[in-house]
Scaffold this motif. Structure first.
Motif, PDB file in Angstrom:
ATOM      1  N   ILE A 255       1.810   1.784  10.262  1.00 13.80           N
ATOM      2  CA  ILE A 255       2.322   0.543  10.467  1.00 13.80           C
ATOM      3  C   ILE A 255       3.910   0.503  11.004  1.00 13.80           C
ATOM      4  O   ILE A 255       4.212  -0.081  11.888  1.00 13.80           O
ATOM      5  N   THR A 256       4.988   1.142  10.270  1.00 14.01           N
ATOM      6  CA  THR A 256       5.982   1.294  10.301  1.00 14.01           C
ATOM      7  C   THR A 256       6.402   1.829  11.931  1.00 14.01           C
ATOM      8  O   THR A 256       7.213   1.127  12.658  1.00 14.01           O
ATOM      9  N   ARG A 257       5.921   3.040  12.024  1.00 11.92           N
ATOM     10  CA  ARG A 257       6.221   3.599  13.213  1.00 11.92           C
ATOM     11  C   ARG A 257       5.675   2.885  14.592  1.00 11.92           C
ATOM     12  O   ARG A 257       6.276   2.783  15.565  1.00 11.92           O
TER      13      ARG A 257
ATOM     14  N   ALA B 279       0.844  -1.286   0.074  1.00  8.63           N
ATOM     15  CA  ALA B 279      -0.041   0.037  -0.064  1.00  8.63           C
ATOM     16  C   ALA B 279       0.948   1.181   0.034  1.00  8.63           C
ATOM     17  O   ALA B 279       0.793   2.184  -0.745  1.00  8.63           O
ATOM     18  N   GLY B 280       1.789   1.317   0.703  1.00 11.27           N
ATOM     19  CA  GLY B 280       2.631   2.471   0.737  1.00 11.27           C
ATOM     20  C   GLY B 280       2.078   3.605   1.569  1.00 11.27           C
ATOM     21  O   GLY B 280       0.884   3.459   2.025  1.00 11.27           O
ATOM     22  N   GLY B 281       2.842   4.703   1.486  1.00  5.74           N
ATOM     23  CA  GLY B 281       1.737   6.115   1.838  1.00  5.74           C
ATOM     24  C   GLY B 281       1.796   6.291   3.300  1.00  5.74           C
ATOM     25  O   GLY B 281       2.724   5.646   4.029  1.00  5.74           O
ATOM     26  N   PHE B 282       0.595   6.705   3.988  1.00  6.41           N
ATOM     27  CA  PHE B 282       0.494   6.776   5.170  1.00  6.41           C
ATOM     28  C   PHE B 282       0.089   5.687   5.810  1.00  6.41           C
ATOM     29  O   PHE B 282       0.678   5.704   7.007  1.00  6.41           O
TER      30      PHE B 282
END
Length: 301
Positions: free
Chosen positions: A127-129, A119-122
């Protein structure tokens, strides 16, 4: 040339590789030997009371602190319980917790990692944070905190360990997804109008799975150590149920009087951890002898 056949090639290549991977794993000498060790522990855990020489819970005060002998091969503990029977009974707990917690973490981490990477983006940033926040805590400390909040017990300890391991699988799944996100066979699938969910399941997930499987095989051993640590602190199964962590906790008070109370469960824990570690290395070698998949490289479509 019509690009549609390329969308079908990736799953076919995966299917053809599976028998070869299994046979190569069995030909891996150290991997096959470690699998045999794990199988022995599995049989011991499955048969349970059928092969245990004594009831692991029943005590006999008269026989307390009996050294290893023909009757009690690994001696008895402070309550006269047979140490060998308790070690065998603890194998069931060790295998259940490690495989369930790692399995749950692998499934959830795979899902969120693939979604974030594709999906990328926000959504990817969010999820990464969230994973970075969990990574900020030491593994064992986070497991202790979660287990303490949920309360002691087998299920709660498994959930705590799974939560700790989810970011690991999520990160590696995201990394592998980014590697294949712009591959030619995915571009061909998009042009052919393949739905996103079907494309992820048929083309992205099979290319991410090798990295996830290697990490899962390597994580089982550390998950066992994490649970043993929780049990050592009293956050595992409730007494008098035997598990290796609680046996180590009980035995430390009598290590000078009855060292076998510590040596036996510690040896079982180390042996099973080493076996799973070697199997993890073997799986990594079998997946790709050059080590490309362990770095997140895509499988050729």
């Amino acid at each position: 040339m019509n690009e549609t056949p390329a969308t079908v090639a990736a799953p076919a290549s995966q299917t053809s590789r599976r028998p070869k991977l299994a046979s190569r794993l069995l030909r891996h000498k150290s991997g096959a030997a470690s699998l045999a060790v794990i199988l022995i522990f599995g049989v011991v855990a499955a048969l349970g009371s059928l092969i245990q020489p004594f009831d692991p819970i029943a005590g006999n005060v008269v026989a307390s602190f009996s050294p290893p002998s023909a009757e009690h091969w690994l001696g008895t503990d402070d309550l006269g319980r047979d140490v060998l029977s308790r070690v065998m009974d603890g194998a069931k707990i060790a295998l259940i917790v490690a495989t369930v917690s790692v399995g749950v973490a692998a499934i959830i981490g795979l899902i969120i990692g693939v979604i974030a990477g594709y999906a990328g983006g926000f959504l990817d940033l969010l999820i990464t944070r969230a994973q970075d926040v969990l990574f900020a805590f030491p593994t064992l400390l986070l497991a202790v905190i979660v287990s303490a909040v949920l309360g002691p017990g087998l299920i709660n300890a498994s959930l705590a360990i799974a939560l700790v391991y989810i970011p690991r699988f999520g990160r590696i799944a995201r990394s592998a997804t980014l590697q294949v996100k712009h591959s030619e066979f995915l571009d061909a699938a998009r042009l052919a109008g393949v739905p996103v969910v079907r494309m992820l399941l048929r083309h992205v997930v099979p290319n991410v799975m090798p990295s996830v499987l290697v990490l899962a095989a390597l994580s089982v051993s550390t998950a066992q150590l994490a649970y043993a640590s929780l049990a050592f602190l009293g956050l595992g199964v409730s007494p008098p149920q035997a598990d290796w962590g609680s046996m180590l906790s009980e035995g430390r008070n009598f290590v000078t009087v009855a060292p076998w109370m510590v040596i036996a469960p510690a040896a079982a824990l180390v042996l099973l951890m080493v076996a799973f570690n070697v199997v993890g290395d073997a799986v990594r070698d079998v997946m790709d002898p050059r080590g490309e998949h362990s770095k997140g490289a895509p499988i050729a479509a």
